[in-house]
Scaffold this motif. Structure first.
Motif, PDB file in Angstrom:
ATOM      1  N   HIS A   1       0.863  -1.180   0.000  1.00 16.33           N
ATOM      2  CA  HIS A   1       0.000   0.000   0.000  1.00 16.33           C
ATOM      3  C   HIS A   1       0.900   1.230   0.000  1.00 16.33           C
ATOM      4  O   HIS A   1       1.965   1.223   0.631  1.00 16.33           O
ATOM      5  N   GLU A   2       0.482   2.263  -0.720  1.00 14.41           N
ATOM      6  CA  GLU A   2       1.316   3.466  -0.809  1.00 14.41           C
ATOM      7  C   GLU A   2       1.527   4.114   0.556  1.00 14.41           C
ATOM      8  O   GLU A   2       2.579   4.705   0.814  1.00 14.41           O
ATOM      9  N   GLY A   3       0.521   4.018   1.445  1.00 13.43           N
ATOM     10  CA  GLY A   3       0.716   4.541   2.791  1.00 13.43           C
ATOM     11  C   GLY A   3       1.820   3.806   3.519  1.00 13.43           C
ATOM     12  O   GLY A   3       2.642   4.407   4.216  1.00 13.43           O
ATOM     13  N   GLY A   4       1.858   2.475   3.360  1.00 15.28           N
ATOM     14  CA  GLY A   4       2.929   1.699   3.963  1.00 15.28           C
ATOM     15  C   GLY A   4       4.285   2.053   3.376  1.00 15.28           C
ATOM     16  O   GLY A   4       5.280   2.164   4.102  1.00 15.28           O
ATOM     17  N   ALA A   5       4.359   2.237   2.063  1.00 15.25           N
ATOM     18  CA  ALA A   5       5.624   2.612   1.422  1.00 15.25           C
ATOM     19  C   ALA A   5       6.106   3.966   1.922  1.00 15.25           C
ATOM     20  O   ALA A   5       7.299   4.159   2.201  1.00 15.25           O
ATOM     21  N   ALA A   6       5.176   4.924   2.046  1.00 17.71           N
ATOM     22  CA  ALA A   6       5.555   6.260   2.507  1.00 17.71           C
ATOM     23  C   ALA A   6       6.009   6.223   3.961  1.00 17.71           C
ATOM     24  O   ALA A   6       6.978   6.903   4.343  1.00 17.71           O
ATOM     25  N   TYR A   7       5.329   5.445   4.795  1.00 14.64           N
ATOM     26  CA  TYR A   7       5.758   5.302   6.188  1.00 14.64           C
ATOM     27  C   TYR A   7       7.149   4.683   6.273  1.00 14.64           C
ATOM     28  O   TYR A   7       7.980   5.088   7.091  1.00 14.64           O
TER      29      TYR A   7
ATOM     30  N   HIS B   1      18.774   2.619  24.279  1.00 13.18           N
ATOM     31  CA  HIS B   1      20.170   2.839  24.660  1.00 13.18           C
ATOM     32  C   HIS B   1      20.973   3.573  23.595  1.00 13.18           C
ATOM     33  O   HIS B   1      22.201   3.502  23.602  1.00 13.18           O
ATOM     34  N   GLY B   2      20.337   4.281  22.703  1.00 19.50           N
ATOM     35  CA  GLY B   2      21.089   5.010  21.686  1.00 19.50           C
ATOM     36  C   GLY B   2      20.157   5.786  20.789  1.00 19.50           C
ATOM     37  O   GLY B   2      18.941   5.592  20.777  1.00 19.50           O
ATOM     38  N   TYR B   3      20.736   6.692  20.020  1.00 14.57           N
ATOM     39  CA  TYR B   3      19.964   7.520  19.094  1.00 14.57           C
ATOM     40  C   TYR B   3      19.263   6.651  18.052  1.00 14.57           C
ATOM     41  O   TYR B   3      19.815   5.657  17.583  1.00 14.57           O
ATOM     42  N   ALA B   4      18.041   7.030  17.716  1.00 15.01           N
ATOM     43  CA  ALA B   4      17.214   6.339  16.718  1.00 15.01           C
ATOM     44  C   ALA B   4      16.939   4.889  17.098  1.00 15.01           C
ATOM     45  O   ALA B   4      16.810   4.029  16.235  1.00 15.01           O
ATOM     46  N   ARG B   5      16.811   4.623  18.402  1.00 14.59           N
ATOM     47  CA  ARG B   5      16.390   3.297  18.846  1.00 14.59           C
ATOM     48  C   ARG B   5      14.875   3.265  19.060  1.00 14.59           C
ATOM     49  O   ARG B   5      14.318   2.195  19.239  1.00 14.59           O
ATOM     50  N   MET B   6      14.240   4.428  19.104  1.00 16.38           N
ATOM     51  CA  MET B   6      12.788   4.511  19.167  1.00 16.38           C
ATOM     52  C   MET B   6      12.315   5.226  17.912  1.00 16.38           C
ATOM     53  O   MET B   6      12.627   6.399  17.684  1.00 16.38           O
ATOM     54  N   ILE B   7      11.572   4.512  17.061  1.00 19.91           N
ATOM     55  CA  ILE B   7      11.102   5.065  15.797  1.00 19.91           C
ATOM     56  C   ILE B   7       9.580   5.121  15.858  1.00 19.91           C
ATOM     57  O   ILE B   7       8.908   4.088  15.933  1.00 19.91           O
ATOM     58  N   SER B   8       9.047   6.331  15.853  1.00 20.85           N
ATOM     59  CA  SER B   8       7.609   6.482  15.971  1.00 20.85           C
ATOM     60  C   SER B   8       7.172   7.738  15.242  1.00 20.85           C
ATOM     61  O   SER B   8       7.997   8.500  14.735  1.00 20.85           O
ATOM     62  N   ALA B   9       5.859   7.952  15.216  1.00 21.73           N
ATOM     63  CA  ALA B   9       5.284   9.095  14.501  1.00 21.73           C
ATOM     64  C   ALA B   9       4.830  10.142  15.504  1.00 21.73           C
ATOM     65  O   ALA B   9       3.882   9.923  16.245  1.00 21.73           O
ATOM     66  N   ARG B  10       5.500  11.278  15.512  1.00 19.45           N
ATOM     67  CA  ARG B  10       5.154  12.324  16.463  1.00 19.45           C
ATOM     68  C   ARG B  10       3.935  13.133  16.024  1.00 19.45           C
ATOM     69  O   ARG B  10       3.464  13.987  16.763  1.00 19.45           O
ATOM     70  N   ASN B  11       3.438  12.857  14.823  1.00 19.47           N
ATOM     71  CA  ASN B  11       2.180  13.490  14.422  1.00 19.47           C
ATOM     72  C   ASN B  11       0.984  12.645  14.850  1.00 19.47           C
ATOM     73  O   ASN B  11      -0.148  12.931  14.481  1.00 19.47           O
ATOM     74  N   GLY B  12       1.220  11.587  15.619  1.00 15.21           N
ATOM     75  CA  GLY B  12       0.130  10.754  16.117  1.00 15.21           C
ATOM     76  C   GLY B  12      -0.539   9.930  15.045  1.00 15.21           C
ATOM     77  O   GLY B  12      -1.730   9.635  15.131  1.00 15.21           O
ATOM     78  N   SER B  13       0.225   9.517  14.048  1.00 14.74           N
ATOM     79  CA  SER B  13      -0.342   8.819  12.898  1.00 14.74           C
ATOM     80  C   SER B  13      -0.493   7.327  13.178  1.00 14.74           C
ATOM     81  O   SER B  13       0.465   6.645  13.554  1.00 14.74           O
ATOM     82  N   MET B  14      -1.702   6.811  12.995  1.00 19.49           N
ATOM     83  CA  MET B  14      -1.941   5.382  13.154  1.00 19.49           C
ATOM     84  C   MET B  14      -1.495   4.627  11.904  1.00 19.49           C
ATOM     85  O   MET B  14      -1.400   5.213  10.828  1.00 19.49           O
ATOM     86  N   GLY B  15      -1.215   3.347  12.059  1.00 20.50           N
ATOM     87  CA  GLY B  15      -0.772   2.527  10.942  1.00 20.50           C
ATOM     88  C   GLY B  15       0.722   2.551  10.714  1.00 20.50           C
ATOM     89  O   GLY B  15       1.219   1.978   9.742  1.00 20.50           O
ATOM     90  N   TYR B  16       1.467   3.190  11.607  1.00 24.23           N
ATOM     91  CA  TYR B  16       2.907   3.390  11.417  1.00 24.23           C
ATOM     92  C   TYR B  16       3.745   2.233  11.952  1.00 24.23           C
ATOM     93  O   TYR B  16       4.872   2.025  11.518  1.00 24.23           O
ATOM     94  N   SER B  17       3.194   1.457  12.881  1.00 26.24           N
ATOM     95  CA  SER B  17       4.009   0.501  13.634  1.00 26.24           C
ATOM     96  C   SER B  17       4.662  -0.551  12.738  1.00 26.24           C
ATOM     97  O   SER B  17       5.884  -0.735  12.781  1.00 26.24           O
ATOM     98  N   VAL B  18       3.872  -1.253  11.932  1.00 24.09           N
ATOM     99  CA  VAL B  18       4.426  -2.343  11.130  1.00 24.09           C
ATOM    100  C   VAL B  18       5.344  -1.827  10.013  1.00 24.09           C
ATOM    101  O   VAL B  18       6.462  -2.342   9.855  1.00 24.09           O
ATOM    102  N   PRO B  19       4.937  -0.831   9.206  1.00 18.92           N
ATOM    103  CA  PRO B  19       5.867  -0.356   8.172  1.00 18.92           C
ATOM    104  C   PRO B  19       7.202   0.132   8.743  1.00 18.92           C
ATOM    105  O   PRO B  19       8.262  -0.163   8.185  1.00 18.92           O
TER     106      PRO B  19
END
Length: 540
Positions: free
Chosen positions: A47-53, A397-415
């Motif tokens: 899905h294009e949303g998954g690709a963009a995420y 324990h390091g930079y970029a060890r937590m990857i998330s969406a700060r805009n509160g976007s759902m559907g981001y976890s798996v991509p």
């Protein structure tokens, strides 16, 4: 001679891009053909949303923009969610969009749309390749625009006929970006402000750091007994275990980290600004008698609220480089202040007691999961109340060890978990998803299976959109409406996609399920744990 589409691929290679995420379309077939013999890894998504995420997550994981390619009209519309995430999260990203042929414009051609009208308010630049000989130039400009200043998304439109035209391409060099830095007056202002402070606080955030800068920053803070808090969903730049780390600042934060914003007599924001989430909806830190130093490369201070005492125009790396020369005298009040805040954070993040019976809860999950995690593990998640447990307990324990969406976007976890696992195949990537959130892009597990990504995905199934239910209960008590869900068996779904899946409903079976899932990951398969939790389970 070569086609403009093939030239775009060569230019991406020359700029160091080694992976793109795409859903194919007939509008950019010539670029896809160029990728056939390319060194670039082409990840075909569902899905294009998954690709963009995935591309947006890639931009957080590396020092280059993440790249996605989608087709015109519906494809571009589906990808828009990733652009909004990149815009609000300040993530470098380039979205290539195939377009109708040049000569078909303004005729309501099949899937026609105006990319500038659609994207101009949510992207740093929107460019269209109207002259094939400019193919290399537009790639260089797009990557530069995405990385320079405050990072963000860039859109490049590719008309179907233009990219097929033959050209004699002239390579375009990489355009260097300005990093800024502390001037002599900046250095003196900050030095004097710190010396004059009894309760200073550093707040770090953004996606524009490097591992070295994060490590140097942490060492400098620890050497001076100074406290630091994390912008919402930016944990890890100062490690979870650092004596200087005093916790997350954002939605679901502990009470002490909310109060500290107004208690501090000096706050230095590095890589971020005091925006909506940090200030609790523009309520904390609004008194203009407070002292705030803002370290950001964005001279416009987009998203800032409250006082500005001094701005240092610099990216985090060069600011830290200059900060290391600032050796300050020992200050007992700083240590006392830091130790107090650190003690509250340690108490807040201490794992709950392990339960061995009864219905499984998120507390139980974290108490059993965290001791099993390697130190270099990563976590990804999207939006929802299930994320609060990761903020509270997951050891980054390091930079970029937590990857998330700060805009509160759902559907981001798996991509984002797929992108993280592909980028760091040697690490354990854990994704914590809600049931509603998972079903928005869970189909990208098929992408994980196809390309060998192997995240551990934990789906917290409480049969509702929990965050909205919480808001609903506050404003319309006992009137549940539009928030309840009926879910499939996520474990069977995972198996259908080719991974390991197991359903867990009680605490007794949780330890073995975690061991089995982690064993599957070690064997090279993604794993899904379907965790059936109570509806009103709360992190704090």
């Amino acid at each position: 001679m070569t086609s403009a589409g093939h030239a775009i691929v060569r230019s991406l290679e020359n700029h160091g891009i080694d992976r793109i995420y795409t859903v194919p379309g007939e509008s950019f077939l010539d670029v896809l053909d160029g990728l056939h013999d390319s060194s670039i890894d082409t990840v075909v998504c569902r899905h294009e949303g998954g690709a963009a995420y995935m591309a947006e997550a890639e931009g957080k994981l590396t020092d280059l923009p993440g790249v996605a390619m989608v087709t015109r009209g519906p494809g571009a519309a589906n990808a828009h969610v990733g652009l909004h995430t990149a815009w609000q999260d300040s993530t470098a990203m380039v979205l290539f969009v195939g377009l109708i042929p040049f000569e078909h414009r303004e005729k309501e051609a099949f899937q026609e749309f105006d990319p500038k009208a659609w994207f101009d308010t949510g992207a740093k630049r929107v460019m269209v390749l109207d002259h094939p000989e400019r193919a290399n130039e537009l790639v260089a400009e797009a990557i530069f625009a995405a990385r320079s200043g405050r990072p963000g998304p860039v859109v490049v439109g590719l008309p179907e006929d233009i990219i097929q035209q033959q050209i004699n391409p002239v390579p375009h060099p990489e355009i260097p970006i300005a990093m800024g830095g502390m001037t002599v007056s900046d250095w003196k202002e900050l030095h004097n402000a710190l010396l004059d402070s009894e309760k200073p606080l550093f707040v770090f955030g953004g996606n524009d750091w490097t591992q070295k800068a994060a490590a140097d920053f942490t060492a400098w803070l620890e050497a001076h007994d100074l406290p630091a808090g994390a912008e919402w969903r930016c944990e890890g730049t100062v490690p979870f275990t650092s004596p200087s780390y005093i916790g997350p600042l954002g939605y679901g934060r502990p009470a002490h980290s909310q109060r500290v914003l107004d208690e501090a007599d000096l706050i230095v924001f590095v890589g971020t600004v005091p925006g909506d989430v940090i200030t609790g909806g523009f309520t904390s830190r609004q008194d203009w008698n407070k002292r705030n130093f803002l370290v950001t490369i964005d001279p416009g201070l987009r998203g800032r609220s409250g006082p500005v005492t001094h701005q240092i125009v610099a990216k985090p790396d060069v600011f830290v480089r200059d900060l290391l020369r600032m050796d300050l005298p020992v200050n007992d009040s700083w240590k006392s202040w830091r130790d107090k805040l650190r003690g509250l954070q340690v108490e807040f993040s201490t794992l709950p007691e392990r339960r061995t019976s009864g219905q499984v809860t998120m507390d139980s999950l974290m108490s059993h999961l965290v001791p099993r995690l390697p130190e270099d593990c990563m976590v990804t998640f999207g939006a929802g109340e299930h994320t609060n447990w990761a903020h509270r307990y997951f050891p980054t324990h390091g930079y970029a060890r937590m990857i998330s969406a700060r805009n509160g976007s759902m559907g981001y976890s798996v991509p984002s978990a797929v992108a993280a696992s592909l980028r760091h195949p040697e690490r354990l990537v854990v994704s914590i998803a809600g049931d509603g959130e998972f079903l928005m892009n869970g189909q990208e597990l098929a992408t994980a299976a196809q390309y060998g990504a192997k995240p551990l995905v934990i789906v917290a199934d409480n049969g509702e959109y929990g965050t909205i239910r919480t808001h609903q209960e506050r404003q319309y008590p006992d009137r549940i409406s539009g928030t309840q869900l009926q879910n499939p068996d996520f474990a069977l779904l995972a198996q259908a996609y080719g991974g390991f899946g197991i359903r867990v409903e009680d605490n007794e079976s949780l330890p073995q399920a975690l061991d089995d899932a982690l064993h599957a990951v070690d064997d090279g398969r993604f794993a899904v744990i379907h965790l059936v939790v109570p509806q009103r389970d709360k992190a704090y």
